[in-house]
Design a protein around this motif. Sequence first.
Motif, PDB file in Angstrom:
ATOM      1  N   ASP A 114      34.260  42.707  50.598  1.00  0.00           N
ATOM      2  CA  ASP A 114      35.312  43.593  51.076  1.00  0.00           C
ATOM      3  C   ASP A 114      35.274  44.910  50.309  1.00  0.00           C
ATOM      4  OD1 ASP A 114      36.297  41.835  52.982  1.00  0.00           O
ATOM      5  OD2 ASP A 114      37.688  40.880  51.575  1.00  0.00           O
ATOM      6  N   ILE A 115      34.693  44.876  49.116  1.00  0.00           N
ATOM      7  CA  ILE A 115      34.545  46.076  48.286  1.00  0.00           C
ATOM      8  C   ILE A 115      33.118  46.612  48.380  1.00  0.00           C
ATOM      9  CG2 ILE A 115      34.619  46.980  45.922  1.00  0.00           C
ATOM     10  CD1 ILE A 115      36.779  44.904  45.314  1.00  0.00           C
ATOM     11  N   VAL A 116      32.144  45.729  48.227  1.00  0.00           N
ATOM     12  CA  VAL A 116      30.731  46.093  48.306  1.00  0.00           C
ATOM     13  C   VAL A 116      30.307  46.068  49.772  1.00  0.00           C
ATOM     14  CG1 VAL A 116      28.397  45.454  47.606  1.00  0.00           C
ATOM     15  CG2 VAL A 116      30.316  45.093  46.031  1.00  0.00           C
ATOM     16  N   GLU A 117      29.728  47.155  50.252  1.00  0.00           N
ATOM     17  CA  GLU A 117      29.360  47.253  51.667  1.00  0.00           C
ATOM     18  C   GLU A 117      28.059  46.497  51.934  1.00  0.00           C
ATOM     19  OE1 GLU A 117      28.630  50.562  55.216  1.00  0.00           O
ATOM     20  OE2 GLU A 117      29.002  51.224  53.163  1.00  0.00           O
ATOM     21  N   LYS A 118      28.212  45.300  52.418  1.00  0.00           N
ATOM     22  CA  LYS A 118      27.068  44.419  52.649  1.00  0.00           C
ATOM     23  C   LYS A 118      26.078  45.004  53.649  1.00  0.00           C
ATOM     24  CE  LYS A 118      26.116  39.515  53.545  1.00  0.00           C
ATOM     25  NZ  LYS A 118      26.750  38.197  53.824  1.00  0.00           N
ATOM     26  N   ALA A 119      26.591  45.626  54.692  1.00  0.00           N
ATOM     27  CA  ALA A 119      25.729  46.140  55.754  1.00  0.00           C
ATOM     28  C   ALA A 119      24.836  47.276  55.286  1.00  0.00           C
ATOM     29  CB  ALA A 119      26.583  46.604  56.937  1.00  0.00           C
ATOM     30  N   SER A 120      25.179  47.908  54.166  1.00  0.00           N
ATOM     31  CA  SER A 120      24.372  49.029  53.679  1.00  0.00           C
ATOM     32  C   SER A 120      23.116  48.568  52.960  1.00  0.00           C
ATOM     33  CB  SER A 120      25.200  49.904  52.724  1.00  0.00           C
ATOM     34  OG  SER A 120      25.444  49.236  51.495  1.00  0.00           O
ATOM     35  N   LEU A 121      23.043  47.275  52.629  1.00  0.00           N
ATOM     36  CA  LEU A 121      21.895  46.750  51.894  1.00  0.00           C
ATOM     37  C   LEU A 121      20.788  46.292  52.844  1.00  0.00           C
ATOM     38  CD1 LEU A 121      23.843  44.663  49.241  1.00  0.00           C
ATOM     39  CD2 LEU A 121      22.352  46.596  48.731  1.00  0.00           C
ATOM     40  N   MET A 263      25.023  41.351  39.101  1.00  0.00           N
ATOM     41  CA  MET A 263      25.865  40.156  39.142  1.00  0.00           C
ATOM     42  C   MET A 263      27.097  40.378  38.263  1.00  0.00           C
ATOM     43  SD  MET A 263      22.747  37.422  38.649  1.00  0.00           S
ATOM     44  CE  MET A 263      21.113  37.961  39.208  1.00  0.00           C
ATOM     45  N   VAL A 264      28.115  39.578  38.508  1.00  0.00           N
ATOM     46  CA  VAL A 264      29.355  39.652  37.732  1.00  0.00           C
ATOM     47  C   VAL A 264      29.605  38.293  37.099  1.00  0.00           C
ATOM     48  CG1 VAL A 264      31.850  40.047  37.823  1.00  0.00           C
ATOM     49  CG2 VAL A 264      30.302  41.424  39.265  1.00  0.00           C
ATOM     50  N   PRO A 265      29.612  38.210  35.762  1.00  0.00           N
ATOM     51  CA  PRO A 265      29.821  36.929  35.089  1.00  0.00           C
ATOM     52  C   PRO A 265      31.180  36.323  35.444  1.00  0.00           C
ATOM     53  CG  PRO A 265      28.951  38.554  33.565  1.00  0.00           C
ATOM     54  CD  PRO A 265      29.314  39.297  34.811  1.00  0.00           C
ATOM     55  N   LYS A 266      31.196  35.023  35.639  1.00  0.00           N
ATOM     56  CA  LYS A 266      32.432  34.327  35.986  1.00  0.00           C
ATOM     57  C   LYS A 266      33.427  34.423  34.837  1.00  0.00           C
ATOM     58  CE  LYS A 266      34.009  30.039  38.149  1.00  0.00           C
ATOM     59  NZ  LYS A 266      34.295  30.737  39.417  1.00  0.00           N
ATOM     60  N   GLY A 267      34.649  34.785  35.162  1.00  0.00           N
ATOM     61  CA  GLY A 267      35.700  34.831  34.158  1.00  0.00           C
ATOM     62  C   GLY A 267      35.976  36.193  33.570  1.00  0.00           C
ATOM     63  N   THR A 268      35.191  37.210  33.919  1.00  0.00           N
ATOM     64  CA  THR A 268      35.500  38.530  33.399  1.00  0.00           C
ATOM     65  C   THR A 268      36.850  38.992  33.932  1.00  0.00           C
ATOM     66  OG1 THR A 268      34.884  40.874  33.389  1.00  0.00           O
ATOM     67  CG2 THR A 268      34.164  39.587  35.259  1.00  0.00           C
ATOM     68  N   PRO A 269      37.705  39.560  33.078  1.00  0.00           N
ATOM     69  CA  PRO A 269      39.002  40.046  33.560  1.00  0.00           C
ATOM     70  C   PRO A 269      38.876  41.329  34.375  1.00  0.00           C
ATOM     71  CG  PRO A 269      38.721  40.555  31.234  1.00  0.00           C
ATOM     72  CD  PRO A 269      37.559  39.680  31.619  1.00  0.00           C
ATOM     73  N   ASN A 270      37.673  41.916  34.400  1.00  0.00           N
ATOM     74  CA  ASN A 270      37.473  43.189  35.089  1.00  0.00           C
ATOM     75  C   ASN A 270      36.649  43.021  36.369  1.00  0.00           C
ATOM     76  OD1 ASN A 270      38.784  44.700  32.992  1.00  0.00           O
ATOM     77  ND2 ASN A 270      36.920  44.502  31.770  1.00  0.00           N
ATOM     78  N   ALA A 271      36.768  41.872  37.014  1.00  0.00           N
ATOM     79  CA  ALA A 271      35.924  41.582  38.171  1.00  0.00           C
ATOM     80  C   ALA A 271      36.090  42.616  39.285  1.00  0.00           C
ATOM     81  CB  ALA A 271      36.230  40.185  38.699  1.00  0.00           C
ATOM     82  N   GLU A 272      37.313  43.007  39.566  1.00  0.00           N
ATOM     83  CA  GLU A 272      37.530  43.960  40.663  1.00  0.00           C
ATOM     84  C   GLU A 272      36.879  45.304  40.356  1.00  0.00           C
ATOM     85  OE1 GLU A 272      41.101  46.021  43.331  1.00  0.00           O
ATOM     86  OE2 GLU A 272      41.576  44.437  41.886  1.00  0.00           O
ATOM     87  N   GLU A 273      37.061  45.780  39.119  1.00  0.00           N
ATOM     88  CA  GLU A 273      36.435  47.043  38.733  1.00  0.00           C
ATOM     89  C   GLU A 273      34.915  46.916  38.719  1.00  0.00           C
ATOM     90  OE1 GLU A 273      37.628  50.026  38.366  1.00  0.00           O
ATOM     91  OE2 GLU A 273      39.665  49.361  38.815  1.00  0.00           O
ATOM     92  N   ALA A 274      34.426  45.743  38.344  1.00  0.00           N
ATOM     93  CA  ALA A 274      32.975  45.508  38.357  1.00  0.00           C
ATOM     94  C   ALA A 274      32.433  45.610  39.775  1.00  0.00           C
ATOM     95  CB  ALA A 274      32.667  44.138  37.766  1.00  0.00           C
ATOM     96  N   MET A 275      33.158  45.061  40.736  1.00  0.00           N
ATOM     97  CA  MET A 275      32.726  45.129  42.129  1.00  0.00           C
ATOM     98  C   MET A 275      32.708  46.579  42.614  1.00  0.00           C
ATOM     99  SD  MET A 275      32.056  41.983  42.928  1.00  0.00           S
ATOM    100  CE  MET A 275      32.438  40.367  42.230  1.00  0.00           C
ATOM    101  N   LYS A 276      33.674  47.367  42.176  1.00  0.00           N
ATOM    102  CA  LYS A 276      33.722  48.776  42.577  1.00  0.00           C
ATOM    103  C   LYS A 276      32.510  49.537  42.035  1.00  0.00           C
ATOM    104  CE  LYS A 276      38.795  49.038  42.881  1.00  0.00           C
ATOM    105  NZ  LYS A 276      40.019  49.641  42.287  1.00  0.00           N
ATOM    106  N   LEU A 277      32.114  49.217  40.813  1.00  0.00           N
ATOM    107  CA  LEU A 277      30.935  49.868  40.247  1.00  0.00           C
ATOM    108  C   LEU A 277      29.685  49.473  41.033  1.00  0.00           C
ATOM    109  CD1 LEU A 277      29.391  51.530  38.163  1.00  0.00           C
ATOM    110  CD2 LEU A 277      29.389  49.500  36.665  1.00  0.00           C
ATOM    111  N   ILE A 278      29.538  48.195  41.337  1.00  0.00           N
ATOM    112  CA  ILE A 278      28.384  47.748  42.121  1.00  0.00           C
ATOM    113  C   ILE A 278      28.388  48.432  43.485  1.00  0.00           C
ATOM    114  CG2 ILE A 278      27.339  45.771  43.288  1.00  0.00           C
ATOM    115  CD1 ILE A 278      28.273  44.033  40.938  1.00  0.00           C
ATOM    116  N   ALA A 279      29.566  48.519  44.098  1.00  0.00           N
ATOM    117  CA  ALA A 279      29.673  49.175  45.403  1.00  0.00           C
ATOM    118  C   ALA A 279      29.156  50.602  45.335  1.00  0.00           C
ATOM    119  CB  ALA A 279      31.119  49.151  45.887  1.00  0.00           C
ATOM    120  N   TYR A 280      29.478  51.292  44.253  1.00  0.00           N
ATOM    121  CA  TYR A 280      29.006  52.671  44.084  1.00  0.00           C
ATOM    122  C   TYR A 280      27.498  52.727  43.876  1.00  0.00           C
ATOM    123  CZ  TYR A 280      28.046  57.136  41.840  1.00  0.00           C
ATOM    124  OH  TYR A 280      27.500  58.365  41.507  1.00  0.00           O
TER     125      TYR A 280
END
Length: 348
Positions: A114-121, A263-280
């Motif tokens: 929903d954050i990372v645009e799958k179709a762009s890959l 990848m995003v390690p399980k349990g990071t408190p910054n998962a949402e922000e991590a996804m935003k960085l990957i999306a960028y």
Amino acid sequence: MKTSLGCRTIAAIAATMLPLALVSACGADASDDGKTTLTVASYGGPYQEAQAEAFFEPYMKANPDVKIVQDGPSENAKLRAMVESGKPQWDVVLLANDFGNESQGKWLEPIDYDIVEKASLLDGYADKFRAGADVEGTVLAYREDELPTAPTSWADFFDTKKFPGKRAVNKFAAGGILEAALLADGVPEAELYPLDVDRALKKINTIKDRIVWWDTAAQSQQLLESGEVTMGLVWVGRAVDAGKASPVKIDWNTWLSQDAYWMVPKGTPNAEEAMKLIAYMITKDPQVAFTQLIDYGSVNREAAEDETVRANPNRPSNHLDTQVPMNDDWWAENLEGVMETFNAWVLA
């Protein structure tokens, strides 16, 4: 350049001299200045420097409330240990083909598409627990000044009569030599997996006395540049660099996927922000910028077709029609046993 399947781990060890800003042992959600701190672990060296220039610095400029701290080298074992301790210090980590499959999902957060645009890959670079970072590859590189004609098939690598000289090969079971041997022996690409390891080793035996084993990417490049070998199965970045100093060319009819994934390690408190960085990082402009800094291909569909990317004939993403994808799931399940068999054969 994707170890790919372990080869990146070897390369990463040599990168520890890179002066990175390392995260503290305790980690943190926010820095003292109130910014959200994301710790990103990658391979180090010129590769991570290119990521910093193309991805990290522009992202922080566009998002002044985020601070990116770099760490490295990234390793599968380090990630697992962090997650199992309940205190992952990394928020985003770059690893190779041998990690991030669904069987290893217990150590990772699912990618939020929903954050990372799958179709762009590009096809094959959007998995449940990982998103593609770049297109790399193990290629057949050769000295055009030492061979009567240019190789154009997997079989040519094993033909020392028509194509004399020594061969540089990664001393790693999952480095591509088994796949190359089976393809050269007539196995159709569609029937490559599960690998017939015994058949592959029998084929490699036909050139075993002509093989010069390499352990590090730097060694593979030096072997080609010096002319000690006339052909080599090497990572594309090293093949391109060798070609800048010596008459080394790449046969794009014969190459294997060796890729990197975010990848995003399980349990990071910054998962949402991590996804935003990957999306960028997977969007067009950052991907184009990255490919101008280092000799890998883009995972973004639009960037892969960009004129500046297409103009370079050594971009792996320009040759996807001849790519032989390595089966990461098969290797994840079989690596340990195949390594034992392969290592014993090398020493025999």
